[in-house]
Design an enzyme around this catalytic site. Sequence first.
Site, PDB file in Angstrom:
ATOM      1  N   HIS A 146       4.683  -2.717  -9.648  1.00 27.16           N
ATOM      2  CA  HIS A 146       5.811  -3.645  -9.415  1.00 27.16           C
ATOM      3  C   HIS A 146       7.044  -2.811  -9.066  1.00 27.16           C
ATOM      4  O   HIS A 146       7.007  -2.047  -8.108  1.00 27.16           O
ATOM      5  CB  HIS A 146       5.983  -4.510 -10.671  1.00 27.16           C
ATOM      6  CG  HIS A 146       6.904  -5.683 -10.547  1.00 27.16           C
ATOM      7  ND1 HIS A 146       7.437  -6.132  -9.380  1.00 27.16           N
ATOM      8  CD2 HIS A 146       7.377  -6.528 -11.505  1.00 27.16           C
ATOM      9  CE1 HIS A 146       8.200  -7.192  -9.613  1.00 27.16           C
ATOM     10  NE2 HIS A 146       8.198  -7.442 -10.891  1.00 27.16           N
ATOM     11  N   HIS A 191       1.266  -6.543  -0.714  1.00 29.88           N
ATOM     12  CA  HIS A 191       2.047  -7.516  -1.460  1.00 29.88           C
ATOM     13  C   HIS A 191       1.175  -8.729  -1.734  1.00 29.88           C
ATOM     14  O   HIS A 191       0.360  -9.115  -0.914  1.00 29.88           O
ATOM     15  CB  HIS A 191       3.285  -7.951  -0.649  1.00 29.88           C
ATOM     16  CG  HIS A 191       4.358  -8.543  -1.488  1.00 29.88           C
ATOM     17  ND1 HIS A 191       4.363  -9.856  -1.859  1.00 29.88           N
ATOM     18  CD2 HIS A 191       5.441  -7.981  -2.080  1.00 29.88           C
ATOM     19  CE1 HIS A 191       5.420 -10.098  -2.611  1.00 29.88           C
ATOM     20  NE2 HIS A 191       6.101  -8.971  -2.764  1.00 29.88           N
ATOM     21  N   ASP A 248       9.550  -1.627  -1.555  1.00 27.57           N
ATOM     22  CA  ASP A 248       9.665  -0.332  -2.243  1.00 27.57           C
ATOM     23  C   ASP A 248       9.360   0.853  -1.350  1.00 27.57           C
ATOM     24  O   ASP A 248       9.558   1.997  -1.765  1.00 27.57           O
ATOM     25  CB  ASP A 248       8.700  -0.320  -3.440  1.00 27.57           C
ATOM     26  CG  ASP A 248       9.172  -1.281  -4.522  1.00 27.57           C
ATOM     27  OD1 ASP A 248       8.400  -2.179  -4.896  1.00 27.57           O
ATOM     28  OD2 ASP A 248      10.339  -1.161  -4.948  1.00 27.57           O
TER      29      ASP A 248
HETATM   30  C1  SDX Z   1       7.070  -5.424  -5.766  1.00 26.29           C
HETATM   31  O1  SDX Z   1       5.569 -10.047  -6.441  1.00 26.29           O
HETATM   32  C2  SDX Z   1       6.649  -9.642  -5.943  1.00 26.29           C
HETATM   33  O2  SDX Z   1       7.365 -10.371  -5.303  1.00 26.29           O
HETATM   34  C3  SDX Z   1       6.995  -8.193  -6.213  1.00 26.29           C
HETATM   35  C4  SDX Z   1       8.200  -7.642  -5.481  1.00 26.29           C
HETATM   36  C5  SDX Z   1       9.462  -8.290  -5.954  1.00 26.29           C
HETATM   37  O3  SDX Z   1      10.439  -8.294  -5.196  1.00 26.29           O
HETATM   38  O4  SDX Z   1       9.510  -8.699  -7.144  1.00 26.29           O
HETATM   39  O5  SDX Z   1       8.073  -7.858  -4.083  1.00 26.29           O
HETATM   40  C6  SDX Z   1       8.357  -6.153  -5.742  1.00 26.29           C
HETATM   41  O6  SDX Z   1       6.504  -5.260  -6.815  1.00 26.29           O
HETATM   42  C7  SDX Z   1       6.477  -4.964  -4.461  1.00 26.29           C
HETATM   43  C8  SDX Z   1       5.052  -4.334  -4.646  1.00 26.29           C
HETATM   44  C9  SDX Z   1       5.252  -2.889  -5.084  1.00 26.29           C
HETATM   45  N1  SDX Z   1       3.961  -2.303  -5.446  1.00 26.29           N
HETATM   46  C10 SDX Z   1       3.384  -1.372  -4.684  1.00 26.29           C
HETATM   47  O7  SDX Z   1       3.828  -0.992  -3.607  1.00 26.29           O
HETATM   48  C11 SDX Z   1       2.105  -0.778  -5.295  1.00 26.29           C
HETATM   49  C12 SDX Z   1       1.024  -0.706  -4.227  1.00 26.29           C
HETATM   50  N2  SDX Z   1       0.621  -2.065  -3.858  1.00 26.29           N
HETATM   51  C13 SDX Z   1      -0.379  -2.673  -4.612  1.00 26.29           C
HETATM   52  O8  SDX Z   1      -0.922  -2.154  -5.721  1.00 26.29           O
HETATM   53  C14 SDX Z   1      -0.707  -4.104  -4.258  1.00 26.29           C
HETATM   54  O9  SDX Z   1      -0.599  -4.277  -2.901  1.00 26.29           O
HETATM   55  C15 SDX Z   1       0.111  -5.154  -4.983  1.00 26.29           C
HETATM   56  C16 SDX Z   1       0.076  -4.947  -6.448  1.00 26.29           C
HETATM   57  C17 SDX Z   1       1.505  -5.132  -4.505  1.00 26.29           C
HETATM   58  C18 SDX Z   1      -0.485  -6.520  -4.654  1.00 26.29           C
HETATM   59  O10 SDX Z   1      -1.763  -6.493  -5.150  1.00 26.29           O
HETATM   60  P1  SDX Z   1      -2.712  -7.771  -5.059  1.00 26.29           P
HETATM   61  O11 SDX Z   1      -2.085  -8.892  -4.355  1.00 26.29           O
HETATM   62  O12 SDX Z   1      -3.233  -8.019  -6.429  1.00 26.29           O
HETATM   63  O13 SDX Z   1      -3.839  -7.249  -4.103  1.00 26.29           O
HETATM   64  P2  SDX Z   1      -5.144  -6.543  -4.612  1.00 26.29           P
HETATM   65  O14 SDX Z   1      -4.803  -5.493  -5.621  1.00 26.29           O
HETATM   66  O15 SDX Z   1      -6.103  -7.619  -4.979  1.00 26.29           O
HETATM   67  O16 SDX Z   1      -5.613  -5.795  -3.281  1.00 26.29           O
HETATM   68  C19 SDX Z   1      -6.317  -6.500  -2.272  1.00 26.29           C
HETATM   69  C20 SDX Z   1      -7.079  -5.403  -1.527  1.00 26.29           C
HETATM   70  C21 SDX Z   1      -7.883  -4.485  -2.451  1.00 26.29           C
HETATM   71  O17 SDX Z   1      -8.921  -3.921  -1.681  1.00 26.29           O
HETATM   72  P3  SDX Z   1     -10.434  -4.523  -1.835  1.00 26.29           P
HETATM   73  O18 SDX Z   1     -10.723  -4.586  -3.334  1.00 26.29           O
HETATM   74  O19 SDX Z   1     -10.346  -5.888  -1.188  1.00 26.29           O
HETATM   75  O20 SDX Z   1     -11.306  -3.546  -1.075  1.00 26.29           O
HETATM   76  O21 SDX Z   1      -6.126  -4.533  -0.881  1.00 26.29           O
HETATM   77  C22 SDX Z   1      -6.229  -3.227  -1.460  1.00 26.29           C
HETATM   78  C23 SDX Z   1      -6.928  -3.374  -2.784  1.00 26.29           C
HETATM   79  O22 SDX Z   1      -7.606  -2.180  -3.127  1.00 26.29           O
HETATM   80  N3  SDX Z   1      -4.859  -2.770  -1.634  1.00 26.29           N
HETATM   81  C24 SDX Z   1      -4.446  -1.542  -1.341  1.00 26.29           C
HETATM   82  C25 SDX Z   1      -3.077  -1.547  -1.596  1.00 26.29           C
HETATM   83  N4  SDX Z   1      -2.705  -2.749  -2.033  1.00 26.29           N
HETATM   84  C26 SDX Z   1      -3.813  -3.505  -2.054  1.00 26.29           C
HETATM   85  N5  SDX Z   1      -5.144  -0.455  -0.891  1.00 26.29           N
HETATM   86  C27 SDX Z   1      -4.386   0.654  -0.694  1.00 26.29           C
HETATM   87  N6  SDX Z   1      -3.042   0.725  -0.918  1.00 26.29           N
HETATM   88  C28 SDX Z   1      -2.368  -0.341  -1.358  1.00 26.29           C
HETATM   89  N7  SDX Z   1      -1.054  -0.270  -1.573  1.00 26.29           N
END
Ligand code: SDX
Length: 428
Positions: free
Chosen positions: A267, A306, A362
């Site tokens: 997050h 996201h 971010d």
């Molecule tokens: C913020 O919710 C909000 O609004 C948050 C925010 C706010 O203003 O409050 O916008 C702020 O928190 C932004 C997000 C910051 N986090 C990151 O940058 C961390 C990296 N990103 C992730 O871990 C991920 O994308 C999330 C947590 C942001 C979202 O995760 P989801 O929606 O639960 O998606 P998921 O984990 O189910 O992933 C779906 C697929 C998976 O692959 P498969 O299992 O389908 O093979 O996408 C992949 C994940 O492995 N994936 C990524 C990835 N994010 C998702 N693979 C590589 N790198 C990534 N960053």
Amino acid sequence: MSNETLSVIDNRTGKSYELPIADGTVRAIDLRQIKTSDDDFGLMTYDPAFTNTAACKSAITYIDGDRGILRYRGYPIEELADRASFLEVSYLLSEGELPTQAQLAKWTHDIQYHTYVHTNIIKFLEGFRYDAHPMGMLLGVVGALSTFYPDAKNVHDPENRYIQRVRLMAKIPTLAAFVFRQTRGLPFEFPRNDLDYIGNYVNMTFSIGGQHKPNPVLQRALEILLILHADHEQNCSTSAVRGVGSSGVDPFSAISAGIAALYGPLHGGANEAVLRMLDEIGEKKNIPAFIERVKAGEGRLMGFGHRVYKSYDPRAKLIKRVADEVFAETGLNPKLEIAVELERIALSDEYFIKRKLYPNVDFYSGLIYQAMGYPTDYFTVLFAMGRMPGWLAQWEEMVTDGEQKIARPRQVFTGLEARPFLPIEQRK
Ligand code: SDX
């Protein structure tokens, strides 16, 4: 519009049900009537991490994840970032309208006269180890503030809610600056009412001997970043504020729960994790190998992806523009080149395209904060300062929503059935 109902047949019993559809949802409680026998509890929904569950109705922030749209109370984020001050946006989020001159003057005055914190807070900060993480410190002191304002428990009194909202908006810059000074081993600089909201924060953070020559370009850039972070509908930390606040606890305690959630690397902690990732990559030539490791599931491309945005986060676009203005003042952050190349490669790679992974808020923000002189582990404190008005607005909306009550989800029980106590001599 056709009949706003969902016709459901339970094939276990052959019974059919008509479930009302409203606002694009069916009420989960309407499923409870679907039973196989009179002593059956009835159907529930199962939605780990609430990927498809609306927990509330809200009029504050609208996001269209496919079209990359973000609006606060109907105003597009692009216009607010260009034309509003952070205090105007903080007023808008809670009150629902941009303030008039008189309303803004009162809001500004009320905040300016509540910027001090009880000096005992300094004792809390001095109790932390020299290497305590700034978010752990912020979490601690915001929660501690609840003990200085016992009246904050009167959450159903609108006037009381207003004064607590003022206190939290007014004191979060002071606490954030004090955390910064504590990590640097510097004496605390106290608030000055002759400075505006951002100027006061920057002065408390960076002044040495009471002197700090403000850079208006950097101060406006910081203000835009705070605006871009101000709210984001039902994200993890806001859901924490709403969930904890639903127990009737004071807003200081509820917001400290939001700070705890924001601390996480998935997050708000992602802006810190991005910089560490860029440091780990080190040079552009190492990017392809790093990307391959991510695609092999060995870690994530931090700052990408996201839950809602399945296109470019509109805030990331605006932050990139702010980056250009900041780097024109501070000199180019060498890591920007790695970040831009990382983005270019990722956006052309099937793994990221297929999963609709784009830069989020971010990805670039940490590069700017670093150029402004903030240490990497402090970035999320700046995110918390920006998100404060959003947490307050969402908390207030929850407290005044007649449909809301204490949050208490159900579970699918997967444990053991009843069994007799096992004497210790029989345990293996
Ligand atoms: C913020 O919710 C909000 O609004 C948050 C925010 C706010 O203003 O409050 O916008 C702020 O928190 C932004 C997000 C910051 N986090 C990151 O940058 C961390 C990296 N990103 C992730 O871990 C991920 O994308 C999330 C947590 C942001 C979202 O995760 P989801 O929606 O639960 O998606 P998921 O984990 O189910 O992933 C779906 C697929 C998976 O692959 P498969 O299992 O389908 O093979 O996408 C992949 C994940 O492995 N994936 C990524 C990835 N994010 C998702 N693979 C590589 N790198 C990534 N960053």
